[in-house]
Scaffold this active site. Structure first.
Site, mmCIF file in Angstrom:
data_model
loop_
_atom_site.group_PDB
_atom_site.id
_atom_site.type_symbol
_atom_site.label_atom_id
_atom_site.label_comp_id
_atom_site.label_asym_id
_atom_site.label_seq_id
_atom_site.Cartn_x
_atom_site.Cartn_y
_atom_site.Cartn_z
ATOM 1 C CG ASP A 141 -1.998 1.117 1.125
ATOM 2 O OD1 ASP A 141 -2.254 1.604 0.009
ATOM 3 O OD2 ASP A 141 -2.551 1.493 2.176
ATOM 4 C CG HIS A 184 -3.384 -0.296 8.995
ATOM 5 N ND1 HIS A 184 -4.259 0.768 8.939
ATOM 6 C CD2 HIS A 184 -2.447 -0.041 8.048
ATOM 7 C CE1 HIS A 184 -3.879 1.620 7.995
ATOM 8 N NE2 HIS A 184 -2.763 1.158 7.436
ATOM 9 C CD GLN A 252 -3.002 -1.445 4.270
ATOM 10 O OE1 GLN A 252 -4.027 -1.418 3.608
ATOM 11 N NE2 GLN A 252 -2.177 -0.407 4.318
ATOM 12 N NE ARG A 282 0.519 11.416 5.993
ATOM 13 C CZ ARG A 282 -0.189 10.292 5.819
ATOM 14 N NH1 ARG A 282 0.090 9.196 6.501
ATOM 15 N NH2 ARG A 282 -1.201 10.262 4.973
ATOM 16 C CG ASP A 284 -1.811 6.229 7.563
ATOM 17 O OD1 ASP A 284 -2.043 7.074 6.690
ATOM 18 O OD2 ASP A 284 -2.206 5.044 7.495
ATOM 19 C CD GLU A 326 -4.289 10.256 6.240
ATOM 20 O OE1 GLU A 326 -4.762 10.252 5.095
ATOM 21 O OE2 GLU A 326 -4.440 9.294 7.025
ATOM 22 C CG HIS A 395 0.143 9.612 -0.567
ATOM 23 N ND1 HIS A 395 -0.049 10.555 0.435
ATOM 24 C CD2 HIS A 395 -0.308 8.440 -0.079
ATOM 25 C CE1 HIS A 395 -0.571 9.953 1.472
ATOM 26 N NE2 HIS A 395 -0.751 8.665 1.203
ATOM 27 C CG ASP A 396 -4.029 8.876 0.216
ATOM 28 O OD1 ASP A 396 -3.630 7.805 -0.287
ATOM 29 O OD2 ASP A 396 -4.019 9.094 1.437
ATOM 30 N NE ARG A 520 -4.631 4.839 -3.022
ATOM 31 C CZ ARG A 520 -4.450 4.358 -1.797
ATOM 32 N NH1 ARG A 520 -4.503 5.149 -0.757
ATOM 33 N NH2 ARG A 520 -4.210 3.067 -1.603
HETATM 34 C C1 OTU Z 1 -4.105 6.797 4.573
HETATM 35 O O1 OTU Z 1 -5.250 7.198 3.865
HETATM 36 C C2 OTU Z 1 -2.920 6.888 3.626
HETATM 37 O O2 OTU Z 1 -2.701 8.214 3.262
HETATM 38 C C3 OTU Z 1 -3.179 6.007 2.431
HETATM 39 O O3 OTU Z 1 -2.184 6.117 1.455
HETATM 40 C C4 OTU Z 1 -3.298 4.587 2.922
HETATM 41 O O4 OTU Z 1 -3.689 3.752 1.867
HETATM 42 C C5 OTU Z 1 -4.313 4.450 4.057
HETATM 43 O O5 OTU Z 1 -4.216 5.478 5.037
HETATM 44 C C6 OTU Z 1 -4.063 3.164 4.781
HETATM 45 O O6 OTU Z 1 -2.844 3.226 5.463
HETATM 46 O O7 OTU Z 1 -6.920 6.650 6.270
HETATM 47 O O8 OTU Z 1 -7.822 8.946 7.362
HETATM 48 O O9 OTU Z 1 -7.532 6.808 -0.183
HETATM 49 O O10 OTU Z 1 -7.757 9.047 1.964
HETATM 50 O O11 OTU Z 1 -7.453 5.788 3.298
HETATM 51 C C7 OTU Z 1 -7.752 8.810 6.019
HETATM 52 C C8 OTU Z 1 -8.187 6.937 1.000
HETATM 53 C C9 OTU Z 1 -7.009 7.589 5.586
HETATM 54 C C10 OTU Z 1 -7.389 7.720 1.971
HETATM 55 C C11 OTU Z 1 -7.558 7.165 3.339
HETATM 56 C C12 OTU Z 1 -6.498 7.677 4.249
#
Ligand code: OTU
Length: 652
Positions: A141, A184, A252, A282, A284, A326, A395-396, A520
């Site tokens: 991922d 995760h 995950q 950061r 996640d 995030e 990146h998303d 993506r």
């Molecule tokens: C984040 O994303 C990361 O930025 C993504 O790149 C990962 O795939 C994801 O976690 C899993 O680790 O959780 O709170 O595309 O906006 O999944 C928002 C959807 C997240 C992302 C969302 C985001």
């Protein structure tokens, strides 16, 4: 706060500390632990107070704090003290970030170190190196499926390389942001493997169930994050004979924060990276940290308690280190990740401003600012000592996560408006040059998000193909307008690598079996350094973008009104194509900057009398800080050319 029960426990914890810990000079550590202990104790008690092993666990937590403090270098400890002293340091306008993949930007971490000159040429001084920890090849991922939290993936380098990069950055007064994937782990992580082998201690690190009973109950209310590639929120693990919660991809595994051991492990990992020289971590997917049957399992109150606890703990060991939340969630929910009811951030000091990002894209598609203005008006006030990360692309994918009530107030019907935006950005709409791709299409609801590079989404790819000079210029101008917004809104602008030279969509992911189903990857290109060289060729899009952004950054750094002290006032312009707000220097009376942007293809005017007595500009002396030019005026009507923005002041 001094409170007897927790402080007698603290004394007991200190008495029980291992002799090798007790011997060290821990003066600052003890002061901070004393100051934060009541908060730490209360939060830990609210989360885990009913457990028999509560005292043992909090003892362990205190040890993790102490051991990581002992391991923290002298240099970083000094930085902590400097930042304690200058506690508003991160609200300054001097910071400008960029997110990049080490391997796509410069082969590896060592290569990034050699490209710092390029970033400095642009003015970037805060570097988010996208996830670099060890991941299984393929099922990674993009780095968010970590199989080892203390080792760097050999594809980008080694732990030593991180230390070297962080030292190089520090020498140049640049900051390092690193990811910690808190929600995760990869199914190849040691914890997952031990759980598979039947170890109950590690099974308790996850949400693992022998039958579908509990998973089915969860599924009733849990949405799907990746409905196309990973439908459902549970995955059957044959070896373990259990259903494991996997909210994101099926590889995950969600961590169970109902177990204090998980929280302590993650704290240890956060502090480990703080000690490698990360200035900012950061975190996640923080919205997902707590799972409760009968809920959507996002933004639960306990998720906030966990973040508060992590913050209070980090302040004891590495107080100079900041957290970025995030949380790509509804506007009213995002703001809560700063922590509620306080002046200073009690959870994360910085949060992604996903609301502003999505609203800017709405203005691009509609060429009007009704929803942008409405959305920003509804954005709740944030705390004093907290700031936004303002971005256009990352990146998303782009999620159209506006508040439906705002969409209605702006005069649209939510469903059809979202459909319009999706059509617009995927190029289905006649009038659109946009070349985005849908992401995460949900067959049931018809919803989808959008992938694509900034340049391709605004239409530069199509304009270049058509050799349409006028359209090319419009796209370049629009990209600059968007940057002009994130640079001046209030908060830290976070650029996305490649956007500074207009990198287009990259279709190479379609040849990679592991990536082909995840659009993506279209906007995670390997940077083309020949293209970057064209930034020196006058008149090219690369040159106009790079120089325009570099100029904005340098003006931003010199404009005190752009520091983030909640010093922004939105202005109702009575012109639906304009977005305008006033920024005021909180330290100098009368120092204002009027920011105004035109999202339309024709010139628009703003009547300066609409400002009332705000700003009190001398019309004859009005200057745009960005271009250095005087704007066109007709009487008190300010004229803003198509796809242009101004940073106006009469103080020059
Ligand atoms: C984040 O994303 C990361 O930025 C993504 O790149 C990962 O795939 C994801 O976690 C899993 O680790 O959780 O709170 O595309 O906006 O999944 C928002 C959807 C997240 C992302 C969302 C985001």
């Amino acid at each position: 706060m001094y409170e007897q029960v927790s402080h007698s426990l603290l004394n007991q914890i200190l008495d029980n500390l291992k002799p090798e810990i007790r011997k060290k000079d821990l003066r600052h550590f003890y002061t901070r632990l004393g100051a934060n202990f009541y908060a730490i104790y209360s939060l830990f008690h609210r989360l885990y107070g009913k457990r028999d092993d509560f005292e043992m666990q909090i003892q362990r937590l205190a040890e993790v704090l102490a051991v990581n403090y002992i391991r923290r270098s002298k240099e970083l400890k000094m930085l902590d003290i400097e930042r304690e002293h200058d506690h508003n340091w991160f609200l300054s306008q001097e910071w400008v970030g960029m997110a990049l993949y080490a391997n796509a930007f410069a082969d590896d971490l060592e290569g990034v170190g050699k490209r710092l000159g390029y970033l400095q040429e642009l003015g970037v001084n805060m570097l988010h190196v996208m996830p670099i920890l060890k991941c299984p090849p393929g099922a990674s991922d993009g780095g968010y499926a970590v199989s080892d939290y203390r080792n760097v993936d050999e594809r980008v380098g080694s732990l030593q390389d991180v230390n070297d990069l962080s030292a190089k950055l520090r020498a140049r007064d640049m900051l390092l942001i690193l990811d910690v994937v808190v929600n995760h782990v990869s199914d190849q992580h040691e914890w997952a493997n031990r759980a598979r082998d039947g170890d109950p201690v590690y099974q308790d690190y996850f949400y693992a169930f022998p039958s579908r009973d509990i998973p089915d109950m969860f599924e009733e209310t849990m949405p799907e994050v990746f409905p196309e590639t990973s439908p459902g929120n549970f995955t059957w693990d044959e070896r373990m004979g259990r259903w494991v919660m996997t909210v994101f991809n099926d590889y995950q595994w969600d961590l169970n924060y109902g177990n204090p051991a998980v929280l302590i492990e993650m704290l240890d990992i956060l502090l480990f990276w703080a000690n490698q020289g990360a200035d900012i971590l950061r975190l996640d997917a923080v919205a997902f940290l707590w799972k409760k049957i009968g809920t959507v399992c996002q933004n639960e109150h306990e998720a906030h308690l966990i973040l508060q606890l992590l913050k209070d703990c980090c302040q004891v060991t590495a107080p100079g280190v900041l957290f970025i939340a995030e949380a790509i969630v509804a506007p009213v929910e995002i703001i809560k990740y700063f922590g509620e009811d306080a002046v200073i951030a009690k959870e994360c000091e910085i949060a992604y401003n996903a609301t502003f990002m999505a609203l800017l894209w709405d203005a691009v598609a509609t060429k009007n600012t009704k929803l942008l203005e409405q959305g920003i008006r509804s954005l709740p006030n944030k705390l004093d000592r907290a700031t936004w990360l303002n971005y256009i692309r990352c990146h998303d994918d782009i999620g159209l996560g506006f508040d439906d009530a705002d969409v209605v107030s702006a005069g649209y019907e939510p469903r059809s408006h979202r459909k319009f935006l999706l059509d617009y950005f995927t190029g289905k709409y006649d009038d659109s040059l946009s070349r985005g791709q849908p992401f995460g299409r949900d067959e049931k609801s018809g919803d989808a998000r959008i992938s694509g590079s900034l340049a391709s989404l605004v239409g530069l790819e199509a304009a270049l193909e058509r050799n349409d000079d006028k359209a090319i210029q419009d796209c370049v101008d629009l990209i600059l307008v968007l940057h002009g917004m994130i640079m001046s809104f209030g908060g830290i602008p976070l650029l996305y690598y490649g956007d500074e030279i207009g990198m287009l969509n990259d279709f190479s992911f379609m040849e990679d079996e592991e990536k082909v189903h995840d659009t993506r990857w279209i906007h995670r290109p390997v940077i083309d350094w020949n293209k970057a060289e064209r930034r020196h060729q006058h008149g090219t899009p690369e040159q106009q973008l790079f120089e325009g952004i570099a100029r904005m950054i340098s003006v931003r750094k010199n404009t005190a009104a752009f520091a983030d002290f909640n010093n922004r006032e939105l202005i109702a312009t009575n012109n639906p194509h304009l977005f305008a707000f006033m920024r005021s220097n909180t330290f100098e009376l009368g120092d204002h900057v009027l920011v105004v942007a035109n999202f339309d293809a024709s010139p628009q005017s703003l009547s300066l009398s609409d400002l009332g007595n705000r700003g009190q500009f001398e019309l004859g002396r009005l200057r745009d800080l960005y271009s250095g030019e005087a704007p066109s005026l007709f009487k008190d009507q300010l004229v803003i050319p198509p796809f242009r923005f101004y940073w106006l002041t009469s103080n020059v």
